[in-house]
Design an enzyme around this catalytic site. Structure first.
Site, PDB file in Angstrom:
ATOM      1  N   ARG A   1       0.725  -1.475  -0.016  1.00 13.45           N
ATOM      2  CA  ARG A   1       0.032   0.170   0.115  1.00 13.45           C
ATOM      3  C   ARG A   1       1.004   1.066   0.023  1.00 13.45           C
ATOM      4  O   ARG A   1       2.000   1.164   0.344  1.00 13.45           O
ATOM      5  CB  ARG A   1      -0.809   0.116   1.296  1.00 13.45           C
ATOM      6  CG  ARG A   1      -0.190   0.237   2.727  1.00 13.45           C
ATOM      7  CD  ARG A   1      -0.197   1.456   2.998  1.00 13.45           C
ATOM      8  NE  ARG A   1       0.479   1.650   4.185  1.00 13.45           N
ATOM      9  CZ  ARG A   1       1.727   2.055   4.251  1.00 13.45           C
ATOM     10  NH1 ARG A   1       2.270   2.425   3.009  1.00 13.45           N
ATOM     11  NH2 ARG A   1       2.808   2.196   5.286  1.00 13.45           N
TER      12      ARG A   1
ATOM     13  N   ASP B   1      -2.218  -0.317   7.597  1.00 14.96           N
ATOM     14  CA  ASP B   1      -1.979  -1.304   6.579  1.00 14.96           C
ATOM     15  C   ASP B   1      -2.489  -2.414   6.415  1.00 14.96           C
ATOM     16  O   ASP B   1      -2.844  -2.846   5.096  1.00 14.96           O
ATOM     17  CB  ASP B   1      -0.255  -1.694   6.962  1.00 14.96           C
ATOM     18  CG  ASP B   1       0.785  -0.780   6.939  1.00 14.96           C
ATOM     19  OD1 ASP B   1       0.345   0.373   6.733  1.00 14.96           O
ATOM     20  OD2 ASP B   1       1.874  -0.744   7.792  1.00 14.96           O
TER      21      ASP B   1
END
Length: 813
Positions: free
Chosen positions: A45, A198
């Site tokens: 990400r 995350d």
């Protein structure tokens, strides 16, 4: 169900047939002997804005990447875990997984986690969730293409993939939100007290948009971005492993302490429970702007000591450490509470403004839905250029706060941000900081020029010559996210290169010479030059044969992919050219001695070997104890450069230099053998003696003849002298005795040895220590000269270079 009506279950898809899947499957078969049962994929990400505020309870705006962690898995009928990586630089690992308590996660001696520790975190969390009720084990083969330690969530993706694999193997169904929350707890086993951003974006991501993630309860709302906006991710070439130091945890506990002090001073807290900055805001029912004012009011000091904090909270140091600090922060004595709290509240304001500007009214006056997304999933805002400037200024403000208030930036990150400002492009660090990547926002028409600007002013100046050009920029389907994929790939090569250079520097303990180190560097330089020579050819090839690259785009949630094909697939590996990391590994395995930069010892060894070869050739074979010595011809520097030309491939360069290393090694072996050969002593072998031997013998014979002649002259002179009175004779005898004694004193002692070699009689021999004590010292000499003489005589200083340096040092004194 998610906010936009999508399913909340982790998807299970059919197995795609692509090169990466087939390569991973083949590796699994080679290691374990059979095909994997299923595959697990979790993306990395990038966080657009909202750094270091998720663990304080505030929303964030991340987006999933195409770069991911892919795991091939098979189920065992016993509770064991076998983990390996397709990258050979990562070691294998196996252990029993009977219970959560049986898994010990231990870092290396420097405190840095081993790569498989993140797998263990996921497995340990899953075991805790299953309450130890496990019926089977796992065999895992990991393939990751998220650059490690880059702030792109490679570690969280690996933790999440391992946890998901074990739960799937145990037939445990979980929703996306449940598995995301579980994986956030899993990663804390590594020692970092992070939030859940995350893991949340890994499981809740959707295509073509970022996600506005909120907590308590966990929820993700898609946020579309301006149509003309492009995000560029660039690596700073600095690693950032937040689990290797206490920097990350220090910021976490500073936020905790700041929240506790504000709540205590405002009368909103009376117990010792941990409270976050967002919980303080909710208790006081204040706006974010009000909380900024409270920070200045209740935390006026720039620095707080442990004692001052204890006084404010009315606890002792032991209670402070027990309730609020982590094991790796208990030793800290000073804390910056004001700066950390200001960053959190101001960053939360920037996130809300960022989201608000992405949700404006469209040009025709119709309202889009609450998150600014129209029917086709894009954000059709009026005045995209103005919106890009507004969003960019928020990102620049975020980086300034991270640098000045949160102190988690890095010189390379700041340099990239400043370079971006030269083109009026806004950027900020993304991830935890202390290295890793920046994310920049610019109009699509400026992307190519911006990438070239970064390449010229940062990567080229950092000796990363093979950074890709705009031809290699990859775009996703919604044209909102752009990543220079080769920059990320080159970063991994660069980090590996730095690691190998460190290994070479440390190789002195492994008996590597300076020549070997220099040869390794020369090999890398040759490979780099070769890469430059092929660049233009590669560009032409790309134009003639365009390929379809894999795009780093806003990705969907991770999935479990079943291997449904029953027929055994054995893909044929396509030959690939060696990259820089492969060249470096080859150089490391076979150290090379550079011919053009030989040392004095190498030259002497070569000469001795040639002499021995000539002698062996004349005689045919050395009899008795003497060995046959085969001397390989050592290629000259001109021959080496002649063979290493521009037409050679990198592989040819490595093989050529490796051959040189073998020749050099054989030369050293020959030198040792020659020095061990006994060629002394017999008249029958005098014809085989070298010029140096014959010269030494002639010199010794001349010295003996000269001494005999001088003795005869002295004897004749003594016989011709008239006799004098007894007293004079006594004096003469006494003087002669003193002269004889002095000659004996100055005479070099003979080395007692059962085996004498006549070659070296002309060389210096070690003095007897007792004889040194009787040397008469001239009082007119400087003490430094006397000291030098004793050192030379006692062989404390030996060797031509050392003697020269010692003499110069003595003269200087």
């Amino acid at each position: 169900m998610s906010a936009n009506g999508a399913s909340d279950e982790v998807p299970i898809r059919g197995l795609p047939n692509n090169e990466r899947i087939n390569r991973l499957k083949e590796h699994f078969i080679q290691e374990f002997g059979y095909e994997p049962l299923f595959f697990v994929r979790v993306p990395g990400r990038v966080n657009l804005i909202g750094e270091h505020i998720d663990y304080c309870g505030y929303p964030v705006l991340p987006m999933a990447l195409e770069q991911d962690i892919l795991i091939a898995a098979a189920i065992l009928n016993k509770p064991e875990l076998h983990v390996l990586n397709v990258n050979n630089k990562f070691s294998n690992y196996e252990t029993e997984i009977k219970s959560c308590e049986d898994i010990n996660i231990i870092s290396d001696p420097n405190g840095k986690p081993f790569w498989y520790n993140y797998v263990l975190c996921g497995v340990k969390g899953a075991l805790e969730f299953l309450d130890g009720k496990i019926t089977s084990g796992l065999q895992l083969c990991v393939d990751g293409i998220v650059p490690p330690a880059s702030g792109l969530s490679s570690s969280s993706a690996l933790v999440s993939a391992a946890c998901l694999a074990l739960l799937y193997a145990q037939n445990v169904p979980l929703s996306k939100t449940d598995i995301a929350s579980l994986c956030a707890k899993c990663e804390r086993y590594i020692g970092t007290q992070g939030g859940g951003m995350d893991q949340a974006i890994a499981f809740l991501a959707e295509k073509n948009c970022a996600q506005y993630i909120t907590w308590q309860p966990l929820n993700a709302t898609p946020v579309a971005l301006p149509e003309n906006a492009a995000f560029v991710v660039a690596h700073s070439l600095a690693e950032a492993n937040k689990a290797a130091t206490n920097d990350f945890n220090r910021r976490v506990i500073e936020c905790r302490l700041a929240a506790k002090i504000i709540a205590t001073c405002a009368g909103a807290a009376t117990d010792n429970k941990i409270i976050t900055l967002s919980q303080v805001q909710n208790k006081l029912d204040n706006t974010l702007e009000d909380m900024v004012n409270l920070v200045h009011k209740y935390l006026p000091k720039e620095l707080y000591t442990k004692g001052e904090i204890c006084d404010i909270l009315n606890v002792n140091e032991q209670e402070l450490e027990q309730f609020y600090l982590t094991p790796n922060t208990k030793h800290l004595t000073e804390f910056k509470l004001k700066q950390r709290a200001l960053h959190v509240y101001e960053e939360a304001i920037r996130v809300e403004n960022f989201r608000k500007h992405c949700s404006q009214t469209m040009p025709n006056g119709t309202k889009v839905n609450g998150n600014g997304v129209n029917g086709n999933g894009s954000c059709e805002n009026g005045g995209d250029k103005d919106i890009i400037d507004v969003l960019g200024s928020l990102m620049s403000g975020s980086h300034h706060s991270l640098k000045e208030l949160y102190e988690c930036s890095h010189d390379n990150l700041d340099h990239l941000v400043n370079i971006s400002k030269e083109m009026n492009v806004h950027s900020r660090l993304t991830g935890a900081g202390w290295g890793g990547c920046i994310i920049a926002l610019c109009p699509k028409e400026k992307v190519d020029n911006y990438i070239d600007h970064l390449t010229e002013n940062f990567y080229t100046q950092n000796n990363l010559d093979n950074i890709s050009h705009p031809d290699n920029i990859i775009k996703d389907s919604n044209k909102n996210f752009i990543v220079n994929n080769n920059i990320l790939g080159d970063v991994q090569d660069s980090l590996l290169k730095n690691k190998i250079e460190e290994d070479i520097k440390m190789s002195a303990t492994d008996n590597k010479s300076r020549d070997e180190v220099m040869a390794a560097r020369q090999a890398k330089k040759l490979a780099k030059q070769k890469g430059k020579g092929k660049e233009s050819v590669q560009n032409e090839t790309k134009e003639q044969n365009p390929t379809k690259p894999v795009a780093p785009k806003a990705e969907p949630a991770p999935s479990v992919e079943k291997n449904v094909t029953k027929e055994e697939q054995k893909p044929v590996k396509e030959p690939t050219s060696k990259g820089k990391d492969e060249v470096d590994r080859a150089v490391k395995v076979e150290p090379i001695i550079e011919i053009a930069d030989r040392s004095k010892e190498d030259i002497k060894a070569e000469r001795a070997a040639k002499k021995a070869a000539k002698q062996a050739k004349k005689k045919g074979a050395i009899e008795g104890e003497k060995e046959d010595v085969k001397v390989p011809e050592k290629p000259a520097a001109k021959e080496v450069s002649k063979h290493i030309n521009e037409d050679m491939t990198v592989k040819d360069v490595v093989e050529t230099l490796r051959d040189i290393a073998i020749v050099a090694k054989e030369m050293k072996d020959v030198t040792v053998k020659v020095s061990a050969i006994d060629l002394s002593g017999k008249k029958a072998e005098e014809s085989n003696k070298s010029k140096a031997e014959l010269k030494a013998e002639r010199r010794a014979k001349q010295e003996a003849q000269r001494a005999a002649k001088q003795a005869a002259q002295e004897k004749a002179a003594a016989a011709a002298k008239p006799k004098v009175e007894a007293k004079a004779e006594g004096d003469a005898a006494k003087a002669k005795e003193e002269k004889t004694q002095k000659q004996k004193t100055l005479e070099k002692p003979k080395v007692k040895s059962g085996h004498r070699v006549n070659w070296f009689q002309h060389l210096y021999k070690e003095h007897d220590k007792e004889a040194l004590k009787s040397i008469a010292i001239n009082s007119n000499l400087h003490p430094a000269i006397v000291k030098l003489g004793v050192q030379l005589a006692s062989k404390v200083v030996s060797g031509s270079n050392a003697r020269c340096v010692a003499l110069l040092d003595a003269l200087k004194k």
